[in-house]
Design a protein around this motif. Structure first.
Motif, mmCIF file in Angstrom:
data_model
loop_
_atom_site.group_PDB
_atom_site.id
_atom_site.type_symbol
_atom_site.label_atom_id
_atom_site.label_comp_id
_atom_site.label_asym_id
_atom_site.label_seq_id
_atom_site.Cartn_x
_atom_site.Cartn_y
_atom_site.Cartn_z
ATOM 1 N N ASP A 294 -7.721 20.294 83.453
ATOM 2 C CA ASP A 294 -7.446 20.324 82.011
ATOM 3 C C ASP A 294 -8.532 19.654 81.168
ATOM 4 O O ASP A 294 -8.403 19.561 79.948
ATOM 5 C CB ASP A 294 -6.105 19.646 81.718
ATOM 6 C CG ASP A 294 -4.917 20.534 82.062
ATOM 7 O OD1 ASP A 294 -5.142 21.682 82.507
ATOM 8 O OD2 ASP A 294 -3.765 20.089 81.894
ATOM 9 N N LEU B 193 -0.712 15.672 86.221
ATOM 10 C CA LEU B 193 -1.207 16.814 85.444
ATOM 11 C C LEU B 193 -0.082 17.405 84.597
ATOM 12 O O LEU B 193 -0.256 17.653 83.388
ATOM 13 C CB LEU B 193 -1.776 17.866 86.395
ATOM 14 C CG LEU B 193 -2.317 19.151 85.766
ATOM 15 C CD1 LEU B 193 -3.610 18.868 85.009
ATOM 16 C CD2 LEU B 193 -2.565 20.213 86.850
ATOM 17 N N THR C 24 -6.537 16.005 86.819
ATOM 18 C CA THR C 24 -6.397 16.245 85.377
ATOM 19 C C THR C 24 -7.749 16.482 84.730
ATOM 20 O O THR C 24 -7.909 17.349 83.862
ATOM 21 C CB THR C 24 -5.684 15.054 84.712
ATOM 22 O OG1 THR C 24 -4.387 14.890 85.303
ATOM 23 C CG2 THR C 24 -5.516 15.271 83.216
#
Length: 417
Positions: A218, A186, A214
């Motif tokens: 995000d 990440l 991830t």
């Protein structure tokens, strides 16, 4: 793999035998075609060199760069303090920060041989995960990221399950490792736009965690790719021999010993090792692997020269081959044999052959050296020795040195200091 890759990187890796699994072949292939993909492999700093057990990963990074992408060799300055439980029966010995820094410096020398570092789009970089892991607030980390991991799923990963199945203790410290590795992916994505993590198949669970974290945190798609765990045709582990690890750094293992490891490759492994550890064209790899009888030995010399040239340079490979030919074909000593230098004061008193075999790395212990002598495997200047009490005196060591041998393939030189 049903998808036929269009990208050079996946084509090379697939055709040469590097790929065991990927989180999304088609997605990764498209990303590789769309622009430069930074990809990383993490290396914990448990020793001041890597050995040939890491070479398949190093070659994956090299091919990534050669096909127009950016290799990232992540140093585990932070995670080395914990230890990856994957494939281990017991907790790793904890190292000081000073030792970790020393090991990191040694490992950098390995990568300098295989990768081009710099500031360009496809130049390699070597971040240290201590840069972000050291700054983590534990409570914040658990709140922000720990909630994305379930104990149920973590217990199902092979690295944890196999340890528990063998009833070996797994500390909570080690259990945290997979969270930190996922967080590395990440963080690397945020800092360097990383889109790919690679590793051996024992890292599959850890890599999946990073891909999933991830995506959740995000909302970015990243990819994971793993290679098969490599064993030799006889079932033994790659990278270890009776004499110890086959280190990639010259200050840990002589060019001759490194070269000789590859020259001694089993016939059944020649083709596979040529494809994985050299850059020879596939047609040439296949041709060499198909040689029979004594001709396969020349294929092994080509393998040894190609791998040693990458790891140690062309001069190191040439010197190692010259020494091998001198030792094996002419019964001589050669210039590049591993050498033990003894001070005159020690020689004056006499040194036991058993002790010399151990110091020269031809036996792991005095017990093993005595067994080698008893079984007729020890030689001094090519003459068999059967007396385990044999002492070596200064008069026996001439200007060329004294040649010690263990079996037919392992040799060392004793010189007077």
């Amino acid at each position: 793999m049903t998808h036929t890759p269009k990208s050079d990187f996946l084509n090379v890796l697939l055709s040469r035998g590097f790929i065991q699994d990927c989180t999304d072949y088609e997605g990764l292939d498209q990303a590789l075609l769309s622009g430069v993909v930074p990809g990383y492999i993490g290396f914990d700093c448990t020793a001041d060199s890597l050995h040939v057990g890491s070479l398949i990963q190093i070659m994956m990074l090299r091919w990534l760069q050669k096909t127009g992408h950016k290799p990232v060799t992540l140093m585990g300055g932070g995670t080395t303090r914990i230890g990856d439980p994957s494939g281990k029966d017991e907790a790793r010995q904890l190292l000081t920060d000073e030792k970790i820094a020393e090991n990191m410096s040694g490992i950098r020398k390995v990568f300098a041989r295989y990768l081009s570092f710099g500031d360009g789009a496809t130049d390699a970089i070597q971040p240290n995960n201590a840069d972000w892991l050291d700054q983590l607030n534990y409570i914040d980390f658990l709140r922000d990221y720990g909630r994305h991991f379930t104990i149920n799923r973590m217990l199902a990963f092979d690295s944890v399950k196999s340890r528990l199945d063998r009833e070996q203790p797994l500390t909570f410290l080690e259990f945290n490792y997979m969270l930190l590795q996922a967080y590395d992916f990440l963080e690397l994505g945020r800092r360097y736009g990383l889109g790919l993590q690679m590793g051996g198949s024992d890292q599959w669970g850890n890599i999946l965690n990073g891909v999933e974290l991830t995506r959740r945190v995000d909302q970015r798609q990243v990819f994971g790719l793993v290679s098969p765990l490599l064993t030799k045709a006889d079932g033994t582990k790659m990278g270890k021999t009776a004499g110890g690890a086959i280190w990639l750094n010259e200050d840990k293992l002589s060019n001759y010993e490194f070269w000789q490891f590859w020259r001694n490759t089993l016939d059944a492994d020649v083709g596979r090792f040529l494809r994985l550890f050299t850059e020879l064209p596939l047609e040439e790899c296949d041709r060499l692997a198909a040689l029979g009888g004594s001709e396969i030995n020349e294929a092994k010399v080509i393998l040894a020269n190609a791998v040693t040239t990458l790891a140690r340079g062309a001069e190191g490979a040439a010197a190692a081959e010259a020494t091998a030919r001198e030792v094996f074909e002419k019964g001589g000593v050669g210039e590049d044999l591993p050498t033990v230098t003894l001070p005159a004061s020690e020689l004056d008193a006499g040194v036991s052959l058993v002790q010399l075999l151990v110091r020269a790395g031809l036996a792991a212990s005095g017990k093993e050296a005595k067994r080698l002598i008893a079984e007729g495997g020890a030689r001094v200047n090519d003459e068999p020795v059967t007396d385990a009490g044999r002492m070596i005196a200064a008069a026996e060591i001439d200007a060329q040195g004294l040649k010690l041998s263990a079996g037919r393939k392992r040799h060392a030189l004793v010189r007077a200091g």
